[in-house]
Design a protein around this motif. Structure first.
Motif, PDB file in Angstrom:
ATOM      1  N   PHE A 118      -8.848  -5.976 -30.557  1.00 57.14           N
ATOM      2  CA  PHE A 118      -9.362  -6.241 -31.898  1.00 57.14           C
ATOM      3  C   PHE A 118      -8.346  -7.053 -32.697  1.00 57.14           C
ATOM      4  O   PHE A 118      -7.137  -6.937 -32.477  1.00 57.14           O
ATOM      5  N   PRO A 119      -8.816  -7.835 -33.662  1.00 59.34           N
ATOM      6  CA  PRO A 119      -7.871  -8.506 -34.571  1.00 59.34           C
ATOM      7  C   PRO A 119      -7.247  -7.490 -35.523  1.00 59.34           C
ATOM      8  O   PRO A 119      -7.794  -6.417 -35.769  1.00 59.34           O
ATOM      9  N   LYS A 120      -6.091  -7.845 -36.060  1.00 62.35           N
ATOM     10  CA  LYS A 120      -5.416  -6.969 -37.022  1.00 62.35           C
ATOM     11  C   LYS A 120      -6.326  -6.703 -38.226  1.00 62.35           C
ATOM     12  O   LYS A 120      -7.077  -7.577 -38.661  1.00 62.35           O
ATOM     13  N   ASP A 121      -6.238  -5.486 -38.746  1.00 60.16           N
ATOM     14  CA  ASP A 121      -7.022  -5.088 -39.934  1.00 60.16           C
ATOM     15  C   ASP A 121      -8.521  -5.176 -39.689  1.00 60.16           C
ATOM     16  O   ASP A 121      -9.302  -5.479 -40.608  1.00 60.16           O
ATOM     17  N   ASP A 122      -8.935  -4.946 -38.463  1.00 57.49           N
ATOM     18  CA  ASP A 122     -10.374  -4.927 -38.177  1.00 57.49           C
ATOM     19  C   ASP A 122     -11.027  -3.839 -39.023  1.00 57.49           C
ATOM     20  O   ASP A 122     -10.510  -2.716 -39.123  1.00 57.49           O
ATOM     21  N   PRO A 123     -12.141  -4.147 -39.680  1.00 54.45           N
ATOM     22  CA  PRO A 123     -12.771  -3.162 -40.576  1.00 54.45           C
ATOM     23  C   PRO A 123     -13.185  -1.879 -39.873  1.00 54.45           C
ATOM     24  O   PRO A 123     -13.351  -0.848 -40.524  1.00 54.45           O
ATOM     25  N   ARG A 124     -13.324  -1.929 -38.573  1.00 55.24           N
ATOM     26  CA  ARG A 124     -13.748  -0.724 -37.851  1.00 55.24           C
ATOM     27  C   ARG A 124     -12.573   0.213 -37.579  1.00 55.24           C
ATOM     28  O   ARG A 124     -12.790   1.333 -37.128  1.00 55.24           O
ATOM     29  N   ASP A 125     -11.353  -0.260 -37.805  1.00 55.41           N
ATOM     30  CA  ASP A 125     -10.176   0.576 -37.599  1.00 55.41           C
ATOM     31  C   ASP A 125     -10.273   1.295 -36.255  1.00 55.41           C
ATOM     32  O   ASP A 125     -10.508   2.509 -36.202  1.00 55.41           O
ATOM     33  N   PRO A 126     -10.102   0.569 -35.152  1.00 57.88           N
ATOM     34  CA  PRO A 126     -10.371   1.130 -33.815  1.00 57.88           C
ATOM     35  C   PRO A 126      -9.592   2.407 -33.534  1.00 57.88           C
ATOM     36  O   PRO A 126      -8.395   2.494 -33.814  1.00 57.88           O
ATOM     37  N   PRO A 127     -10.288   3.431 -32.990  1.00 56.84           N
ATOM     38  CA  PRO A 127      -9.629   4.695 -32.648  1.00 56.84           C
ATOM     39  C   PRO A 127      -8.800   4.545 -31.378  1.00 56.84           C
ATOM     40  O   PRO A 127      -8.681   3.457 -30.822  1.00 56.84           O
ATOM     41  N   GLU A 128      -8.247   5.658 -30.903  1.00 61.84           N
ATOM     42  CA  GLU A 128      -7.393   5.614 -29.714  1.00 61.84           C
ATOM     43  C   GLU A 128      -8.158   5.186 -28.475  1.00 61.84           C
ATOM     44  O   GLU A 128      -7.614   4.557 -27.581  1.00 61.84           O
ATOM     45  N   THR A 129      -9.410   5.547 -28.363  1.00 67.40           N
ATOM     46  CA  THR A 129     -10.292   5.035 -27.308  1.00 67.40           C
ATOM     47  C   THR A 129     -11.543   4.487 -27.976  1.00 67.40           C
ATOM     48  O   THR A 129     -12.014   5.042 -28.979  1.00 67.40           O
ATOM     49  N   VAL A 130     -12.078   3.408 -27.415  1.00 65.34           N
ATOM     50  CA  VAL A 130     -13.191   2.700 -28.037  1.00 65.34           C
ATOM     51  C   VAL A 130     -14.442   2.861 -27.180  1.00 65.34           C
ATOM     52  O   VAL A 130     -14.440   2.538 -25.987  1.00 65.34           O
ATOM     53  N   SER A 131     -15.509   3.343 -27.778  1.00 63.43           N
ATOM     54  CA  SER A 131     -16.779   3.450 -27.063  1.00 63.43           C
ATOM     55  C   SER A 131     -17.497   2.106 -27.084  1.00 63.43           C
ATOM     56  O   SER A 131     -17.273   1.282 -27.978  1.00 63.43           O
ATOM     57  N   ALA A 132     -18.379   1.894 -26.125  1.00 59.98           N
ATOM     58  CA  ALA A 132     -19.075   0.604 -25.995  1.00 59.98           C
ATOM     59  C   ALA A 132     -19.934   0.287 -27.210  1.00 59.98           C
ATOM     60  O   ALA A 132     -20.129  -0.884 -27.553  1.00 59.98           O
ATOM     61  N   ASP A 133     -20.450   1.321 -27.880  1.00 57.82           N
ATOM     62  CA  ASP A 133     -21.328   1.042 -29.026  1.00 57.82           C
ATOM     63  C   ASP A 133     -20.566   0.537 -30.243  1.00 57.82           C
ATOM     64  O   ASP A 133     -21.168   0.128 -31.239  1.00 57.82           O
ATOM     65  N   MET A 134     -19.221   0.540 -30.187  1.00 60.46           N
ATOM     66  CA  MET A 134     -18.428  -0.029 -31.289  1.00 60.46           C
ATOM     67  C   MET A 134     -18.279  -1.539 -31.172  1.00 60.46           C
ATOM     68  O   MET A 134     -17.771  -2.180 -32.081  1.00 60.46           O
ATOM     69  N   ILE A 135     -18.710  -2.108 -30.064  1.00 61.09           N
ATOM     70  CA  ILE A 135     -18.547  -3.548 -29.838  1.00 61.09           C
ATOM     71  C   ILE A 135     -19.703  -4.298 -30.481  1.00 61.09           C
ATOM     72  O   ILE A 135     -20.871  -4.108 -30.114  1.00 61.09           O
ATOM     73  N   ASP A 136     -19.397  -5.132 -31.445  1.00 64.64           N
ATOM     74  CA  ASP A 136     -20.430  -5.920 -32.131  1.00 64.64           C
ATOM     75  C   ASP A 136     -20.982  -6.993 -31.204  1.00 64.64           C
ATOM     76  O   ASP A 136     -20.214  -7.733 -30.564  1.00 64.64           O
ATOM     77  N   GLU A 137     -22.291  -7.104 -31.158  1.00 57.97           N
ATOM     78  CA  GLU A 137     -22.947  -8.041 -30.255  1.00 57.97           C
ATOM     79  C   GLU A 137     -22.476  -9.478 -30.452  1.00 57.97           C
ATOM     80  O   GLU A 137     -22.215 -10.199 -29.492  1.00 57.97           O
ATOM     81  N   GLY A 138     -22.394  -9.908 -31.697  1.00 54.91           N
ATOM     82  CA  GLY A 138     -22.087 -11.306 -31.961  1.00 54.91           C
ATOM     83  C   GLY A 138     -20.612 -11.646 -31.985  1.00 54.91           C
ATOM     84  O   GLY A 138     -20.256 -12.801 -32.225  1.00 54.91           O
ATOM     85  N   ARG A 139     -19.731 -10.656 -31.723  1.00 59.07           N
ATOM     86  CA  ARG A 139     -18.290 -10.913 -31.836  1.00 59.07           C
ATOM     87  C   ARG A 139     -17.561 -10.864 -30.497  1.00 59.07           C
ATOM     88  O   ARG A 139     -16.366 -11.138 -30.446  1.00 59.07           O
ATOM     89  N   LEU A 140     -18.268 -10.502 -29.432  1.00 56.01           N
ATOM     90  CA  LEU A 140     -17.608 -10.333 -28.132  1.00 56.01           C
ATOM     91  C   LEU A 140     -17.334 -11.685 -27.485  1.00 56.01           C
ATOM     92  O   LEU A 140     -18.236 -12.488 -27.252  1.00 56.01           O
ATOM     93  N   LEU A 141     -16.065 -11.949 -27.202  1.00 56.92           N
ATOM     94  CA  LEU A 141     -15.637 -13.191 -26.551  1.00 56.92           C
ATOM     95  C   LEU A 141     -15.275 -12.876 -25.103  1.00 56.92           C
ATOM     96  O   LEU A 141     -14.503 -11.950 -24.846  1.00 56.92           O
ATOM     97  N   LEU A 142     -15.814 -13.659 -24.163  1.00 56.66           N
ATOM     98  CA  LEU A 142     -15.572 -13.414 -22.749  1.00 56.66           C
ATOM     99  C   LEU A 142     -15.176 -14.697 -22.036  1.00 56.66           C
ATOM    100  O   LEU A 142     -15.360 -15.806 -22.557  1.00 56.66           O
ATOM    101  N   LEU A 143     -14.642 -14.552 -20.843  1.00 55.76           N
ATOM    102  CA  LEU A 143     -14.306 -15.707 -20.019  1.00 55.76           C
ATOM    103  C   LEU A 143     -15.573 -16.422 -19.579  1.00 55.76           C
ATOM    104  O   LEU A 143     -16.641 -15.811 -19.451  1.00 55.76           O
ATOM    105  N   GLU A 144     -15.458 -17.703 -19.290  1.00 53.04           N
ATOM    106  CA  GLU A 144     -16.603 -18.481 -18.861  1.00 53.04           C
ATOM    107  C   GLU A 144     -17.063 -18.041 -17.477  1.00 53.04           C
ATOM    108  O   GLU A 144     -16.382 -17.294 -16.776  1.00 53.04           O
ATOM    109  N   ASP A 145     -18.240 -18.511 -17.059  1.00 46.41           N
ATOM    110  CA  ASP A 145     -18.807 -18.139 -15.761  1.00 46.41           C
ATOM    111  C   ASP A 145     -17.845 -18.480 -14.628  1.00 46.41           C
ATOM    112  O   ASP A 145     -17.114 -19.470 -14.684  1.00 46.41           O
ATOM    113  N   GLY A 146     -17.890 -17.650 -13.573  1.00 45.40           N
ATOM    114  CA  GLY A 146     -17.020 -17.847 -12.425  1.00 45.40           C
ATOM    115  C   GLY A 146     -15.892 -16.839 -12.384  1.00 45.40           C
ATOM    116  O   GLY A 146     -15.287 -16.618 -11.339  1.00 45.40           O
TER     117      GLY A 146
END
Length: 298
Positions: free
Chosen positions: A174-202
């Motif tokens: 997460f970026p610093k000062d994320d409004p969600r204030d990530p806990p010690e472990t993060v559940s999948a439902d905390m991941i915003d659909e439009g904010r997830l960045l991933l590696l390209e195909d391959g």
């Protein structure tokens, strides 16, 4: 039956041209001059009495028969390499030349601590490395361009043997000062659909991340843009979203110099398997098992 048979060198030139699609690049990859490679392929065509490659100033195009010959040449070259491996395997263990592909989400984090010790403990081993995406690495293995591949599973590899190296948990960055204030472990439902960045195909990590989240809607909304984990970290550090990182990258210091915060992902599939794979029934299986032991120790 023809009195003369193609040489392995001629077949290597043909395969190199098919792979690179350019005489100059194929010659460079084969460590010969362009004229030598071109002459070798013309000799092969003359020997067989057919045209395998249509040449023009701009395009190298293989004929239908040429593509069939290339496919057969791959198998012949692989068999020849396995014959050489069989002889080499009868000598000293883990010695001589060995070609290994490593995927980019492993290479910069595992190899720096592994290679110095390997050079010291296995001075007779010449290890040649290729960094490739998972798809390209598996293709290189099947076509005989490399002897083994260090990658992350699950991934479609075809008929191979494998040695388990380690389990590598996934983290959410997460970026610093994320409004969600990530806990010690993060559940999948905390991941915003439009904010997830991933590696390209391959890159297999993209699939591992999506599978770990077990949220089908992420596949359509995640942004597949990063060419490397370092690029993704910089994007997160600049507030452009969040991403998934393997534990080995976090422990290797990929977040150093950034304000990115990484927390373990809480999921039944929140881990990838690091493994060494090789072609089934390879005569160098003992060498690969020894190499896997060295990797586990590293």
């Amino acid at each position: 039956m023809s009195t003369y048979l193609p040489t392995l060198k001629q077949l290597q030139y043909l395969v190199a041209l098919h792979e690179h699609g350019h005489f100059g690049r194929a010659a460079e990859a084969s460590f010969v001059s362009q004229s030598t490679l071109s002459a070798g392929i013309r000799e092969l065509e003359s020997l067989l009495g057919v045209t395998l490659v249509e040449r023009s100033r701009r395009v190298v195009r293989f004929t239908a028969l040429g593509n069939q010959v290339v496919e057969k040449a791959h198998r012949i070259l692989r068999e020849a390499e396995e014959l050489a491996d069989l002889v080499q395997a009868a000598g000293k263990p883990l010695a001589g030349q060995l070609r290994m592909s490593v995927i980019p989400t492993i290479a910069p984090f595992l190899l720096p601590r592994f290679l110095p010790r390997l050079r010291k403990e296995r001075p007779d081993l010449e290890l040649f490395l290729r960094e490739e995406t998972s798809h390209d690495a598996v293709e290189s293995l099947q076509h005989g361009r490399v002897d083994c591949v260090l990658l992350a599973l699950p991934f479609a590899t075809g008929e191979v043997e494998k040695a388990h190296i380690s389990d590598d948990p996934l983290y959410v960055a997460f970026p610093k000062d994320d409004p969600r204030d990530p806990p010690e472990t993060v559940s999948a439902d905390m991941i915003d659909e439009g904010r997830l960045l991933l590696l390209e195909d391959g890159h297999c990590l993209k699939e591992h991340a999506l599978a770990a989240c077990n949220r089908p809607e992420l596949r359509g909304s995640a942004t597949m843009i990063g060419t490397s984990l370092h690029t993704l970290v910089q994007m997160v550090d600049n507030g452009l979203g969040l991403t998934m990182l393997p534990e080995m990258a976090v422990e290797a210091g990929i977040l150093k110099g950034t304000d990115v915060v990484a927390r373990p992902l809480k999921s039944k599939q929140a881990s990838r398997e690091i493994a060494l794979i090789w072609r089934k029934n390879s005569p160098r299986r003992d060498d690969f098992e020894l190499l896997a032991e060295e990797l586990r120790a590293g």
